[in-house]
Design a protein around this motif. Sequence first.
Motif, PDB file in Angstrom:
ATOM      1  N   GLU B 278      35.931  60.559  58.071  1.00  0.00           N
ATOM      2  CA  GLU B 278      37.630  60.781  57.930  1.00  0.00           C
ATOM      3  C   GLU B 278      37.534  62.376  58.273  1.00  0.00           C
ATOM      4  O   GLU B 278      38.328  62.688  59.127  1.00  0.00           O
ATOM      5  CB  GLU B 278      37.976  60.407  56.713  1.00  0.00           C
ATOM      6  N   ASN B 279      36.777  63.178  57.733  1.00  0.00           N
ATOM      7  CA  ASN B 279      36.716  64.518  57.935  1.00  0.00           C
ATOM      8  C   ASN B 279      35.848  65.258  58.910  1.00  0.00           C
ATOM      9  O   ASN B 279      36.177  66.257  59.421  1.00  0.00           O
ATOM     10  CB  ASN B 279      36.584  65.216  56.686  1.00  0.00           C
ATOM     11  N   ALA B 280      34.780  64.645  59.311  1.00  0.00           N
ATOM     12  CA  ALA B 280      33.650  65.102  60.126  1.00  0.00           C
ATOM     13  C   ALA B 280      33.837  64.686  61.620  1.00  0.00           C
ATOM     14  O   ALA B 280      33.591  63.445  61.859  1.00  0.00           O
ATOM     15  CB  ALA B 280      32.295  64.970  59.409  1.00  0.00           C
ATOM     16  N   HIS B 281      33.899  65.579  62.440  1.00  0.00           N
ATOM     17  CA  HIS B 281      34.112  65.052  63.946  1.00  0.00           C
ATOM     18  C   HIS B 281      33.031  65.914  64.934  1.00  0.00           C
ATOM     19  O   HIS B 281      32.764  67.064  64.539  1.00  0.00           O
ATOM     20  CB  HIS B 281      35.291  64.971  64.360  1.00  0.00           C
ATOM     21  N   PHE B 282      33.063  65.437  65.994  1.00  0.00           N
ATOM     22  CA  PHE B 282      32.245  66.352  67.071  1.00  0.00           C
ATOM     23  C   PHE B 282      32.874  66.285  68.274  1.00  0.00           C
ATOM     24  O   PHE B 282      33.533  65.047  68.607  1.00  0.00           O
ATOM     25  CB  PHE B 282      30.815  66.245  67.102  1.00  0.00           C
ATOM     26  N   PHE B 283      32.694  67.109  69.116  1.00  0.00           N
ATOM     27  CA  PHE B 283      33.255  67.002  70.660  1.00  0.00           C
ATOM     28  C   PHE B 283      32.237  67.655  71.465  1.00  0.00           C
ATOM     29  O   PHE B 283      32.015  68.865  71.362  1.00  0.00           O
ATOM     30  CB  PHE B 283      34.635  67.929  70.615  1.00  0.00           C
ATOM     31  N   TYR B 284      31.718  66.819  72.351  1.00  0.00           N
ATOM     32  CA  TYR B 284      30.382  67.364  73.336  1.00  0.00           C
ATOM     33  C   TYR B 284      31.037  67.182  74.498  1.00  0.00           C
ATOM     34  O   TYR B 284      30.501  66.088  75.206  1.00  0.00           O
ATOM     35  CB  TYR B 284      29.362  66.573  72.991  1.00  0.00           C
ATOM     36  N   PRO B 285      31.780  67.927  75.256  1.00  0.00           N
ATOM     37  CA  PRO B 285      32.296  67.793  76.634  1.00  0.00           C
ATOM     38  C   PRO B 285      31.111  68.248  77.626  1.00  0.00           C
ATOM     39  O   PRO B 285      30.444  69.010  76.995  1.00  0.00           O
ATOM     40  CB  PRO B 285      33.464  68.653  76.567  1.00  0.00           C
ATOM     41  N   PRO B 286      30.903  67.732  78.515  1.00  0.00           N
ATOM     42  CA  PRO B 286      30.110  67.961  79.679  1.00  0.00           C
ATOM     43  C   PRO B 286      30.371  69.715  79.958  1.00  0.00           C
ATOM     44  O   PRO B 286      31.458  69.968  80.239  1.00  0.00           O
ATOM     45  CB  PRO B 286      30.324  67.109  80.826  1.00  0.00           C
ATOM     46  N   ASP B 287      29.315  70.426  79.913  1.00  0.00           N
ATOM     47  CA  ASP B 287      29.407  71.664  80.317  1.00  0.00           C
ATOM     48  C   ASP B 287      28.686  72.082  81.584  1.00  0.00           C
ATOM     49  O   ASP B 287      29.049  72.980  82.322  1.00  0.00           O
ATOM     50  CB  ASP B 287      28.899  72.569  79.161  1.00  0.00           C
ATOM     51  N   ALA B 288      27.572  71.353  81.804  1.00  0.00           N
ATOM     52  CA  ALA B 288      26.815  71.458  83.163  1.00  0.00           C
ATOM     53  C   ALA B 288      25.926  70.225  83.362  1.00  0.00           C
ATOM     54  O   ALA B 288      25.931  69.340  82.487  1.00  0.00           O
ATOM     55  CB  ALA B 288      25.834  72.573  82.962  1.00  0.00           C
ATOM     56  N   THR B 289      25.569  70.102  84.434  1.00  0.00           N
ATOM     57  CA  THR B 289      24.723  68.922  84.827  1.00  0.00           C
ATOM     58  C   THR B 289      23.112  69.221  84.491  1.00  0.00           C
ATOM     59  O   THR B 289      22.649  70.142  85.367  1.00  0.00           O
ATOM     60  CB  THR B 289      24.816  68.232  86.320  1.00  0.00           C
ATOM     61  N   THR B 290      22.599  68.234  84.006  1.00  0.00           N
ATOM     62  CA  THR B 290      21.387  68.356  83.824  1.00  0.00           C
ATOM     63  C   THR B 290      20.582  67.482  85.062  1.00  0.00           C
ATOM     64  O   THR B 290      20.895  66.470  85.139  1.00  0.00           O
ATOM     65  CB  THR B 290      20.536  67.709  82.491  1.00  0.00           C
ATOM     66  N   VAL B 291      19.543  68.460  85.728  1.00  0.00           N
ATOM     67  CA  VAL B 291      18.939  67.735  86.956  1.00  0.00           C
ATOM     68  C   VAL B 291      17.350  68.020  86.965  1.00  0.00           C
ATOM     69  O   VAL B 291      17.031  68.874  86.004  1.00  0.00           O
ATOM     70  CB  VAL B 291      19.507  68.533  88.043  1.00  0.00           C
ATOM     71  N   ILE B 292      16.917  67.215  87.509  1.00  0.00           N
ATOM     72  CA  ILE B 292      15.635  67.364  87.972  1.00  0.00           C
ATOM     73  C   ILE B 292      15.546  68.546  89.224  1.00  0.00           C
ATOM     74  O   ILE B 292      16.298  67.883  90.093  1.00  0.00           O
ATOM     75  CB  ILE B 292      14.635  66.266  88.564  1.00  0.00           C
ATOM     76  N   ALA B 520      24.933  68.115  80.276  1.00  0.00           N
ATOM     77  CA  ALA B 520      24.500  69.049  79.129  1.00  0.00           C
ATOM     78  C   ALA B 520      25.888  69.484  78.504  1.00  0.00           C
ATOM     79  O   ALA B 520      26.851  69.700  79.284  1.00  0.00           O
ATOM     80  CB  ALA B 520      23.669  70.093  79.891  1.00  0.00           C
ATOM     81  N   PRO B 521      25.831  69.098  77.282  1.00  0.00           N
ATOM     82  CA  PRO B 521      26.946  69.478  76.621  1.00  0.00           C
ATOM     83  C   PRO B 521      27.255  71.011  76.109  1.00  0.00           C
ATOM     84  O   PRO B 521      26.253  71.344  75.969  1.00  0.00           O
ATOM     85  CB  PRO B 521      26.951  68.646  75.234  1.00  0.00           C
ATOM     86  N   SER B 522      28.394  71.294  75.881  1.00  0.00           N
ATOM     87  CA  SER B 522      28.850  72.408  74.930  1.00  0.00           C
ATOM     88  C   SER B 522      29.326  71.714  73.663  1.00  0.00           C
ATOM     89  O   SER B 522      29.824  70.745  73.747  1.00  0.00           O
ATOM     90  CB  SER B 522      30.029  73.175  75.480  1.00  0.00           C
ATOM     91  N   ARG B 523      28.813  72.272  72.542  1.00  0.00           N
ATOM     92  CA  ARG B 523      28.831  71.513  71.421  1.00  0.00           C
ATOM     93  C   ARG B 523      29.877  72.266  70.450  1.00  0.00           C
ATOM     94  O   ARG B 523      30.100  73.499  70.278  1.00  0.00           O
ATOM     95  CB  ARG B 523      27.512  71.809  70.664  1.00  0.00           C
ATOM     96  N   LEU B 524      30.621  71.361  69.717  1.00  0.00           N
ATOM     97  CA  LEU B 524      31.564  71.526  68.687  1.00  0.00           C
ATOM     98  C   LEU B 524      31.500  70.687  67.592  1.00  0.00           C
ATOM     99  O   LEU B 524      31.795  69.410  67.983  1.00  0.00           O
ATOM    100  CB  LEU B 524      32.900  71.962  69.271  1.00  0.00           C
ATOM    101  N   ILE B 525      30.906  71.173  66.500  1.00  0.00           N
ATOM    102  CA  ILE B 525      31.190  69.881  65.243  1.00  0.00           C
ATOM    103  C   ILE B 525      32.209  70.806  64.289  1.00  0.00           C
ATOM    104  O   ILE B 525      32.016  71.865  63.807  1.00  0.00           O
ATOM    105  CB  ILE B 525      29.780  69.693  64.764  1.00  0.00           C
TER     106      ILE B 525
END
Lengths: 327, 568, 334
Positions: B278-292, B520-525
Amino acid sequence: MVYYARKTGYFLLTLWAAITLNFVIPRLQPGDPAEIMVTQLTGRGEVDPAQVAAIKTMLGYGDDNVFVAYWQYLQQLAAGDLGISFTYFPAPVIEVLGKALPWTLVLVGLTQILSFVIGTLLGAVAAWRRNSRFDATISVGSTFVGNLQSVWIALIVVFLFAYTLGWFPATGGYGYTDPGTPEHIADVVAHGFLPALTLMITAPIGFILSMRNTMVQVLGEDYIRLASAAGLKERTLALGYAARNALLPVITGFALSLGVLMGGSILIETVFDYPGMGRLMGEATSNRDFPLMQAILLATIVIVLTANFIVDLIYPLIDPRARKASA
Amino acid sequence: MRTRTRTRMAASAALVSALLATSACANIGLTPAPAAEEGMIAEIRMPSEAAGSVQGILNYNWLSPNATVQTWLFEPLMIRDRFTCEAIPWLATSYEWPTPDRMVLTLREGVQWSDGEPFTADDVVYTFMVGKEFPAADRAGIWGEYFGAPAENVRAIDDHTVEIQFSGAAVPKTDGILSTMKILPEHIYAEQGDPTLFVDTVGVATGPFVPKDYNGRRLILERNANYWNADEVKIQRISMEGQYDANSGALKLRGGALDLYRGDIPNPNRSVVAPDPENAHFFYPPDATTVIALNNERPVLDDPKFREGFAYAIDREAITERATYGIMEPASQSMLLLPYQEQDIPEKWRGKETIPYDPDKANELLDAAGYEKNADGWRVDDEGRPLSFVFSVQAGWMDIIAMADVVVRNAKDVGVQVKMVTTDPNAVDGMQRSGNFDMVVDFVGGGCQRSRDLGARLQSSQISHDKELLLNRARYSNPEIDALIDEWANVTDPARAKEIEERVIDVFMTEFPYIALQYAPSRLIYRTENAVGWPSEDDPYPVDQLIRLASELRPADDAEASTGTGED
Amino acid sequence: MAPEETPLPQPASMPQPAGGVLPDRTEPVRTFRRRVTDADASTKEVVAVVRPPRWYQVIWSSRKARVGIVMLAIFALVAILADVLTPYSPTDASFAPSQDPSATHWLGTNTLGYDIGTQLVHGTRLSFAIGVLGGLATIVIAIVVGLLAGYREGSALDDVLSFATNLALVIPVLPLMMVIVAYSETRGLALLVFVVAITSWAGASREMRALIISMRNRDYVTAARFGGDGMLRIVFREIMPNMSSLIVSGFIGAATAAIAAEAGLSFMGFGDPNTVSWGQMLAQANANGALVQGLWVWLVAPGVMLALLMTSLTFVNFGVDMLSNPHLREEEEK
């Protein structure tokens, strides 16, 4: 006389060699301090060359010839200037060390001394009451517990006591109090309890076992038998004669173990977010913070060499057998 | 015997009572935050922003790598929204390039420094001009040859307009000027000489918060009532304490001791959300592309047909499973961030922009490209030698190792031998610098200055040669593309810019210099019991610039004021 | 100190063993007086011939050492039979990740999809290997440097070797490890052994040196010297065999330390993620947040295993210590 002069000469030579190694080895590591710093600041995989260049200029480690840099370093060192840290720019290294050192001294220093005292006491009693249940429990128990990885213990301790049970704070050297107030002391003790507990679980084992073994050997010596036959009380015999003689080799071990003080506790300090020297050393190494690394290593070397030097000096005084130097 | 049992009991009793007494010692000296007023949030708790672990070193100057506060005091001119690519006005309301070598910024009026002095163009001029005299302060690189010509002069046209004159075209420097530089107070910093050496213990700034109290470990920031956007700031105070690794951060957030955390917690669903959904969430939107990044200069890897076949052999779903616990999505080969940059995908690639896992097609393409399988099932080159590559991976980067693990197995399934070798992360950088690698993991762009984020990845002038680590990690080289990208950097006609962008995306989609894996995400929890308004799937906005949170957060229950809990 | 075996004068009467053949008299023999609690012999004292206990008898007489040897044997068996004992392969990552212990996965699976039980069993191999090889490398270097330096105490050779030892003791371990690991092309057992040996030899070397200084002035050494033997011969052919039990106990100690060092190295990220060892399991468990995710077994199992292996080695060392320190004997002969 010659003995002391040689030891002093040795000390200085080792000091110089160690300082030189401390200059060379960090610079052998791959990785550019400015690039590492920018990656940390922006949190991104790709690195902005403009920022890297600006930070490189700021840190000033430049493209000098390495011999020139070495000579400058020696000159600075002679003048007592330890330089400016990269990670904590523009704070000078001495300020950074000054803030981290007390934490390690208090935590690790105290636990080492306590471990030494408790360990040798337990070892002596175990040797005195050889083959009793006490001895068996101490030997077996301390062997198993002492062989557990201290980081592993730290993880479990913090999870259990701090997060699950909530008895002690999980992180930090202190929390909400201001330094200088009386409750600050309680705060510091509360925060230091779990790290100290972790260290005390594994530290005494070496002392227990070595003290026990040495003491058992000493107890078998003839003069102990003579004194016992002559009617000397058990406790006097144990403490006044056997333990004192058994202590000698253990003390040398203790002096050497002081080197552990500086860098050895890095993993535990990281788990507990404890602001000590071990953590600082790890940080400086990851960040390729040359001035800080060099200063910490210098401090470690000085402490270890001095401790050994002192032991070498006083050993002839406490152990007459060693007075007869190499003939 | 009896005395022994008695002493034993006494000892255990003492121990137990001592332990019980210490239950209170987990939070010595903690005074709860003052109760929130109507419509306000009492307190937001977050980890410390200082880089170093040593406590008690106070410096609000953002130029220091160990600045005690990175986000909440000094502000940039404008903030580029990574999702929509528009520039959000902050200290500046707009900018324009009347000519490619001249930038004009219009500043916001009515802004004050926290000591009462008015914010004017002089402050902006100082912030940029000081970089000329002290290059260490030139973080945007305007005085150097970075992505454009160096600046010549910065001057105030009037109290709220600033003009920067460059010696040549310099449009790609825009985002650096707008977002990287934070404006310093001229009336305090100007007399300090080299600003990077100044230890600022007062923290006069334009931002939404002002420093209130620092005890060496915990910093308390208070809401700035004179902030230019004060009406939108509902947070009464921010408490910043501690440097937590991923495990501690997760445990603290889960237990309610932190309101936000930005580190890399493994499996946030299970670690943080599941115990308290209920109270804990996260948001991991894409920030860059992980590539080989494949070394386009090496034999076989220089063949676009081989790279294409290889791209189809990779199971991106398995990669996202193993590396991100299924949170991130497979990435588009166009190097654009989906779904937020979806509208920029060229028509012809719509629906086909992400390469599916198709080992049959991979085998087909590799066969057609001329890499036949030998008797053992391994593909060989034209001299009959089995193809064999080394995938250099940073030791200790668990998610990258997991990705490489999957790639190695996928490659084996189509007959290509790939061996994963872990090395020191800085050594991997060194390999990229010298071009001494076959395959490495890299992160491409995602930003809005596509000529720089995408274009520079293909420019031959961005190929590193042992000195610095430049952006063209794959070492791709094509003179036609070089010319286009040079033009793109300073083009003013949006239609032409779009044309070039599509041509560049074509290169990624058809020649596969980099093979996209996942985002690759930028992270916010975060926790929602004290505040709402955090970014989420329903209300997404990027938080690479955390200061946006100041005006977005609202109390959890608008009807009644929330009280600060502040316990461990 | 090693028990010196000086020949004793033969007793006046030698008992005749039942077979009628005189015992072989190539080894020194001690005579003991024993009271034989036999109905016939209650009034007589019988002189028995008892050989001094052989080294394996000494070690086996200690209960701790017995336990240690048995545990070691079990570990060794597990290491050899690892493939047979586990149903899955340690490199098989195809299982559903983060499963709790169940009938199909006795210890569950980790977050990358590997079966934890299989990894635990196969990890025995590497931990054993690093213990043996790392301990061997360390003790060999320590012996060579320590013995030579100690024998020639006070000379130029001693000065140089002691200087090198002191330097090795104060060298910054963490940056040195990072440099070595960063510049090595591959990570693996060889690298680990190298790093362990480089960082541990100095301490053991000092002990060896101190030991040999105390042994140097014994009569048999003086005799050999006057007999014309060179230094190397005296050190390695005369003195060393008498120190053998100390060297063995030093080796066991070094092996224990090597196992712990590997765990620490892996934890800091210097290990080889392609291999399976208990230290690697610990490192991965921590990096992937095992405790936070509730995957207890992943973290606890390798830690306990490491401690058990090191404990068994330490127990064996108790027994070996009794060889060199006879006062420790007559223990646990209950």
